[in-house]
Design an enzyme around this catalytic site. Structure first.
Site, PDB file in Angstrom:
ATOM      1  N   LYS A  69      -0.323  -8.119  12.489  1.00  0.00           N
ATOM      2  CA  LYS A  69      -1.372  -7.214  12.001  1.00  0.00           C
ATOM      3  C   LYS A  69      -2.697  -7.674  12.607  1.00  0.00           C
ATOM      4  CE  LYS A  69      -3.302  -5.182   7.757  1.00  0.00           C
ATOM      5  NZ  LYS A  69      -3.220  -5.116   6.270  1.00  0.00           N
ATOM      6  N   GLU A 110      -4.143 -30.082  27.784  1.00  0.00           N
ATOM      7  CA  GLU A 110      -5.244 -31.045  27.568  1.00  0.00           C
ATOM      8  C   GLU A 110      -4.818 -32.139  26.584  1.00  0.00           C
ATOM      9  OE1 GLU A 110      -8.109 -27.270  27.183  1.00  0.00           O
ATOM     10  OE2 GLU A 110      -9.182 -29.161  26.918  1.00  0.00           O
ATOM     11  N   THR A 162       0.824  -1.216   0.000  1.00  0.00           N
ATOM     12  CA  THR A 162       0.000   0.000   0.000  1.00  0.00           C
ATOM     13  C   THR A 162       0.847   1.250   0.000  1.00  0.00           C
ATOM     14  OG1 THR A 162      -1.855  -1.065   1.089  1.00  0.00           O
ATOM     15  CG2 THR A 162      -1.657   1.297   1.410  1.00  0.00           C
ATOM     16  N   THR A 189       1.500  -4.578   4.165  1.00  0.00           N
ATOM     17  CA  THR A 189       1.287  -4.842   5.602  1.00  0.00           C
ATOM     18  C   THR A 189       0.708  -6.234   5.856  1.00  0.00           C
ATOM     19  OG1 THR A 189      -0.927  -3.870   5.439  1.00  0.00           O
ATOM     20  CG2 THR A 189       0.899  -2.408   6.110  1.00  0.00           C
ATOM     21  N   ASP A 190       0.028  -6.822   4.853  1.00  0.00           N
ATOM     22  CA  ASP A 190      -0.669  -8.095   5.101  1.00  0.00           C
ATOM     23  C   ASP A 190       0.275  -9.178   5.618  1.00  0.00           C
ATOM     24  OD1 ASP A 190      -3.233  -8.133   2.454  1.00  0.00           O
ATOM     25  OD2 ASP A 190      -2.859  -6.821   4.174  1.00  0.00           O
ATOM     26  N   TYR A 240      -7.761   1.558  -4.007  1.00  0.00           N
ATOM     27  CA  TYR A 240      -6.440   1.866  -4.580  1.00  0.00           C
ATOM     28  C   TYR A 240      -5.856   0.603  -5.179  1.00  0.00           C
ATOM     29  CZ  TYR A 240      -4.692  -0.455  -0.378  1.00  0.00           C
ATOM     30  OH  TYR A 240      -4.442  -1.366   0.612  1.00  0.00           O
TER      31      TYR A 240
HETATM   32  N1  DAS Z   1      -2.678  -5.823   0.475  1.00  0.00           N
HETATM   33  C1  DAS Z   1      -1.808  -5.086   1.343  1.00  0.00           C
HETATM   34  C2  DAS Z   1      -0.399  -5.624   1.193  1.00  0.00           C
HETATM   35  O1  DAS Z   1       0.233  -5.394   0.153  1.00  0.00           O
HETATM   36  C3  DAS Z   1      -1.707  -3.641   1.152  1.00  0.00           C
HETATM   37  C4  DAS Z   1      -0.915  -3.072   2.293  1.00  0.00           C
HETATM   38  O2  DAS Z   1      -1.514  -2.835   3.320  1.00  0.00           O
HETATM   39  O3  DAS Z   1       0.288  -2.906   2.202  1.00  0.00           O
HETATM   40  O4  DAS Z   1       0.041  -6.253   2.129  1.00  0.00           O
END
Ligand code: DAS
Length: 356
Positions: free
Chosen positions: A192, A313, A40, A119-120, A53
């Site tokens: 995340k 368990e 992103t 970020t994913d 986007y």
């Molecule tokens: N889909 C997400 C990624 O590329 C966009 C982001 O948050 O960076 O991990």
């Protein structure tokens, strides 16, 4: 009118010149290399207020041009290593990124690396680098929850802060770090935890390692587990990884999935169990069969926080299972795949989960 300097000022000026020359002038700024991989932070918005986007479009040159202030922090150069949304990251890309980071940080003229990343799966790449790059130099990952051009876009300040952390001597020896939303997270704990918010990243059990506020870096703690320079894994010796799969536990779990996963050639299974890493009774039996046929079974938890403990368990010893401790399923998978490059016995694999 010519003004003669009184002799006292001439001596003072000469003394200052001599001191500067002896000192060698202002200290050089650290050298930081930015490796861009997409996400992103490199996204192209449709509008400032829609949240729609296309990720992974802007080149590293545009990311750097958008934050000229980083030149006040370090001597920065950029490289475009790949251009993907991080849901499309792969083991091969991890290896490529890790190899480049390793090469750069072995150079005398590089003091730190920043990786701009989606970020994913940022936490997965960070964890892989944390375990496989033998260095004490700073490795800092950053990204954005909102694309450039969006109201409240966070990428530019995250990048500025990431460069500040990579340029800080305090960051040495702390392993791979993630800088998002003014927080410095350790690669071992960062995850995340929200789909869209700017504060999506958290370190659920122990909190961030420190903070960075407009470039002001403050650390409060560091990990006690092995990583980077003290890791047994070395990216220079890794060309591929054996596959391990993650199965998500839930009421009425279909145990045939275990057999089907093993038919794909996976050598290990991370079971994201309910609560304290609990598979259902039928799933325990199916996983025990898989273990006795040579698959490495690791119990993790779907809860998102807390450690999966041995023999709560489930009789792990008797069934041939290991437990992930407080590693989430996606990080457990990475450590299991790396452990399988060095060990096949589940008790030896368990030791890796106690050490890293
Ligand atoms: N889909 C997400 C990624 O590329 C966009 C982001 O948050 O960076 O991990």
């Amino acid at each position: 009118m010519r003004r003669d300097f009184p002799w006292t000022r001439r001596i003072a000026a000469l003394a200052l010149l001599a001191a500067a020359a002896a000192w060698g002038g202002a200290p050089e700024k650290p050298r930081v290399v930015i490796l861009a991989t997409g996400g992103t932070i490199a996204g192209r918005s449709v509008s400032a207020v829609e949240g729609t986007y296309r990720p992974a479009e802007l080149p590293v040159e545009e990311l750097l041009a958008a934050v000229p202030e980083i030149d006040g922090l370090a001597r920065v150069t950029g490289e475009q290593l790949c251009q993907v949304a991080s849901q499309d990251m792969t083991v091969d890309l991890w290896i490529r990124i890790a190899r480049r980071v390793d090469e750069l940080l072995r150079r005398e003229d590089v003091d730190g690396v920043v990786i701009t990343h989606g970020t994913d799966t940022m936490e997965e790449t960070a964890w892989f680098l944390h375990l496989t790059v033998r260095t004490d130099e700073p490795i800092v990952l950053t990204g954005a929850m909102r694309p450039p051009g969006s109201l409240g876009a966070d990428g530019a300040l995250n990048l500025y802060n990431a460069v500040a952390v990579a340029a800080s001597p305090e960051s040495r020896g702390k392993g791979a770090l993630l800088v998002m939303n003014d927080a410095i997270h350790g690669a071992r704990e960062a995850t995340k935890r929200h789909t869209t918010r700017a504060d999506a990243f958290a370190s659920p059990l122990f909190g961030p390692l420190g903070t960075v506020h407009y470039g002001d870096v403050v650390f409060y703690r560091e990990s006690t587990r092995r990583h980077t320079a003290s890791s047994a894994f070395d990216i220079r010796e890794i060309d591929a990884l054996p596959e391990a799969a993650i199965l998500y536990g839930h009421a009425g779990f279909d145990t045939t999935l275990i057999d089907r996963v093993l038919e794909t050639g996976a050598r290990g299974i991370v079971f994201a169990g309910t609560g304290n890493g609990n598979p259902s009774a039928p799933a325990v039996r199916a996983l025990a069969r898989a273990s006795s046929s040579g698959a490495a079974i690791v119990r993790s938890s779907r809860t998102g926080a807390g450690a999966v403990t041995l023999h709560a368990e489930v009789d792990d010893e008797a069934l041939g299972f290991a437990v992930a401790g407080d590693l989430n399923p996606q990080k457990s998978r990475i450590l299991l795949m790396l452990a399988l490059t060095r060990a096949g016995d589940v008790r030896a694999i368990q030791e890796y989960f106690f050490m890293y």
